[in-house]
Design a protein around this motif. Structure first.
Motif, PDB file in Angstrom:
ATOM      1  N   PHE A  96      -1.878 -15.161  29.257  1.00 31.31           N
ATOM      2  CA  PHE A  96      -1.435 -15.241  27.865  1.00 31.31           C
ATOM      3  C   PHE A  96      -1.269 -13.828  27.317  1.00 31.31           C
ATOM      4  O   PHE A  96      -1.835 -12.874  27.840  1.00 31.31           O
ATOM      5  N   THR A  97      -0.484 -13.715  26.263  1.00 37.35           N
ATOM      6  CA  THR A  97      -0.293 -12.448  25.572  1.00 37.35           C
ATOM      7  C   THR A  97      -1.389 -12.300  24.525  1.00 37.35           C
ATOM      8  O   THR A  97      -1.645 -13.224  23.761  1.00 37.35           O
ATOM      9  N   TYR A  98      -2.017 -11.134  24.505  1.00 32.86           N
ATOM     10  CA  TYR A  98      -3.149 -10.932  23.598  1.00 32.86           C
ATOM     11  C   TYR A  98      -2.834 -10.089  22.374  1.00 32.86           C
ATOM     12  O   TYR A  98      -3.673  -9.960  21.476  1.00 32.86           O
ATOM     13  N   SER A 125     -13.160  -8.971  26.125  1.00 32.61           N
ATOM     14  CA  SER A 125     -12.524  -7.988  27.008  1.00 32.61           C
ATOM     15  C   SER A 125     -11.220  -7.449  26.431  1.00 32.61           C
ATOM     16  O   SER A 125     -10.645  -6.514  26.970  1.00 32.61           O
ATOM     17  N   ILE A 126     -10.760  -8.012  25.322  1.00 26.77           N
ATOM     18  CA  ILE A 126      -9.526  -7.541  24.699  1.00 26.77           C
ATOM     19  C   ILE A 126      -9.830  -6.253  23.937  1.00 26.77           C
ATOM     20  O   ILE A 126     -10.626  -6.251  22.998  1.00 26.77           O
ATOM     21  N   ARG A 127      -9.216  -5.170  24.377  1.00 26.63           N
ATOM     22  CA  ARG A 127      -9.447  -3.874  23.740  1.00 26.63           C
ATOM     23  C   ARG A 127      -9.003  -3.902  22.276  1.00 26.63           C
ATOM     24  O   ARG A 127      -7.968  -4.455  21.941  1.00 26.63           O
ATOM     25  N   GLY A 128      -9.823  -3.305  21.418  1.00 24.24           N
ATOM     26  CA  GLY A 128      -9.456  -3.159  20.020  1.00 24.24           C
ATOM     27  C   GLY A 128      -9.778  -4.340  19.126  1.00 24.24           C
ATOM     28  O   GLY A 128      -9.339  -4.380  17.979  1.00 24.24           O
ATOM     29  N   MET A 129     -10.552  -5.302  19.626  1.00 16.52           N
ATOM     30  CA  MET A 129     -10.921  -6.449  18.792  1.00 16.52           C
ATOM     31  C   MET A 129     -11.810  -5.980  17.642  1.00 16.52           C
ATOM     32  O   MET A 129     -12.690  -5.139  17.823  1.00 16.52           O
ATOM     33  N   ASN A 149     -13.358 -11.686  35.710  1.00 18.02           N
ATOM     34  CA  ASN A 149     -12.317 -11.497  36.708  1.00 18.02           C
ATOM     35  C   ASN A 149     -10.954 -11.628  36.059  1.00 18.02           C
ATOM     36  O   ASN A 149     -10.033 -12.181  36.640  1.00 18.02           O
ATOM     37  N   ASP A 150     -10.842 -11.135  34.840  1.00 18.36           N
ATOM     38  CA  ASP A 150      -9.573 -11.152  34.120  1.00 18.36           C
ATOM     39  C   ASP A 150      -8.960  -9.765  34.222  1.00 18.36           C
ATOM     40  O   ASP A 150      -9.666  -8.767  34.268  1.00 18.36           O
ATOM     41  N   TYR A 151      -7.636  -9.711  34.238  1.00 19.57           N
ATOM     42  CA  TYR A 151      -6.935  -8.453  34.416  1.00 19.57           C
ATOM     43  C   TYR A 151      -6.104  -8.143  33.181  1.00 19.57           C
ATOM     44  O   TYR A 151      -5.111  -8.806  32.909  1.00 19.57           O
ATOM     45  N   MET A 152      -6.560  -7.124  32.444  1.00 15.78           N
ATOM     46  CA  MET A 152      -5.846  -6.677  31.255  1.00 15.78           C
ATOM     47  C   MET A 152      -4.532  -6.038  31.670  1.00 15.78           C
ATOM     48  O   MET A 152      -4.478  -5.309  32.659  1.00 15.78           O
ATOM     49  N   ASP A 153      -3.511  -6.322  30.882  1.00 16.15           N
ATOM     50  CA  ASP A 153      -2.176  -5.773  31.095  1.00 16.15           C
ATOM     51  C   ASP A 153      -1.551  -6.232  32.415  1.00 16.15           C
ATOM     52  O   ASP A 153      -0.786  -5.510  33.053  1.00 16.15           O
ATOM     53  N   LYS A 164       1.883  -6.577  36.852  1.00 15.71           N
ATOM     54  CA  LYS A 164       1.706  -5.654  35.719  1.00 15.71           C
ATOM     55  C   LYS A 164       2.612  -6.064  34.558  1.00 15.71           C
ATOM     56  O   LYS A 164       3.804  -6.272  34.721  1.00 15.71           O
ATOM     57  N   LYS A 165       2.022  -6.240  33.375  1.00 15.51           N
ATOM     58  CA  LYS A 165       2.765  -6.542  32.154  1.00 15.51           C
ATOM     59  C   LYS A 165       1.864  -6.193  30.977  1.00 15.51           C
ATOM     60  O   LYS A 165       0.816  -6.807  30.781  1.00 15.51           O
ATOM     61  N   LEU A 166       2.282  -5.235  30.180  1.00 16.31           N
ATOM     62  CA  LEU A 166       1.472  -4.782  29.060  1.00 16.31           C
ATOM     63  C   LEU A 166       1.245  -5.896  28.058  1.00 16.31           C
ATOM     64  O   LEU A 166       2.113  -6.732  27.826  1.00 16.31           O
ATOM     65  N   GLU A 167       0.052  -5.891  27.482  1.00 15.20           N
ATOM     66  CA  GLU A 167      -0.376  -6.799  26.426  1.00 15.20           C
ATOM     67  C   GLU A 167      -0.501  -8.249  26.865  1.00 15.20           C
ATOM     68  O   GLU A 167      -0.433  -9.165  26.047  1.00 15.20           O
ATOM     69  N   ASP A 168      -0.702  -8.474  28.136  1.00 12.80           N
ATOM     70  CA  ASP A 168      -0.982  -9.797  28.663  1.00 12.80           C
ATOM     71  C   ASP A 168      -2.303  -9.737  29.403  1.00 12.80           C
ATOM     72  O   ASP A 168      -2.780  -8.667  29.778  1.00 12.80           O
ATOM     73  N   ILE A 169      -2.896 -10.888  29.626  1.00 16.97           N
ATOM     74  CA  ILE A 169      -4.108 -11.005  30.425  1.00 16.97           C
ATOM     75  C   ILE A 169      -3.840 -12.014  31.533  1.00 16.97           C
ATOM     76  O   ILE A 169      -3.374 -13.128  31.264  1.00 16.97           O
ATOM     77  N   CYS A 170      -4.134 -11.614  32.753  1.00 12.34           N
ATOM     78  CA  CYS A 170      -4.065 -12.515  33.894  1.00 12.34           C
ATOM     79  C   CYS A 170      -5.492 -12.994  34.151  1.00 12.34           C
ATOM     80  O   CYS A 170      -6.393 -12.198  34.405  1.00 12.34           O
TER      81      CYS A 170
END
Length: 175
Positions: A96-98, A125-129, A149-153, A164-170
């Motif tokens: 999803f996009t965060y 884990s979302i930076r800047g919350m 085990n989530d992958y930011m961006d 790789k995709k900015l502002e998403d979480i895998c």
């Protein structure tokens, strides 16, 4: 491991020790036990999630029409973008996009929103919350020690592919 927790609980409840008259020092759970508990908690969250796939999402949106939900803490445009960004696999929410979550919600609001999908632990884990209240602080504190085990961006475009995709979480375990 379950037996050791049961034995520990019984000894605490009933004041028992391993030998008569002796006091045994109780150590904290090992890192492996902590990781096992974290994994179990994630499995429970996934199992109890209200929304596990696109069909569940449609049923939820239809049944909750007119009722305030955690999704409604997002502005209408952000809610639409978030919903459109959701990727599901047979394991549940995979990506999803965060960006709108980070920009519009506090940590506890994000926690409640992601709990719909069994991914509440991901919120911290979302930076800047934003951390504005005691609930936010507690979530931040509890999540600081829990490995994810989530992958930011990164984005899960199909099963087993975090790209790789900015502002998403895998969501690693679900991708």
């Amino acid at each position: 491991m379950k037996i050791s927790y049961l034995a520990f609980a019984c000894s605490v409840l009933f004041g028992l020790s391993s030998s008569a008259g002796a006091h045994e020092e109780i150590s904290s759970p090992s890192q492996a036990e902590g990781e096992s508990r974290d994994l179990l908690q994630r499995e429970i969250s996934t199992h109890l999630a209200q929304i596990k796939n696109k069909e569940d999402l449609q049923v939820y949106l239809t049944s909750m029409r007119g009722i305030q939900t955690p999704l409604d803490t997002l502005s209408p445009g952000a809610k639409r973008r978030f919903i459109e960004s959701l990727v599901f696999t047979d394991r549940g929410l995979a990506s999803f996009t965060y960006v709108d979550i980070r920009n519009e919600l506090t940590l506890s609001e994000a926690y409640k929103l992601l709990a719909l999908f069994g991914r509440e632990a991901t919120a911290a884990s979302i930076r800047g919350m934003r951390v504005e209240n005691e609930a936010d602080r507690l979530i931040s504190q509890a999540s600081a020690e829990a490995p994810l085990n989530d992958y930011m961006d990164y984005w899960c475009r199909t099963t087993a592919t975090c790209t790789k995709k900015l502002e998403d979480i895998c969501v690693g375990p679900n991708c």
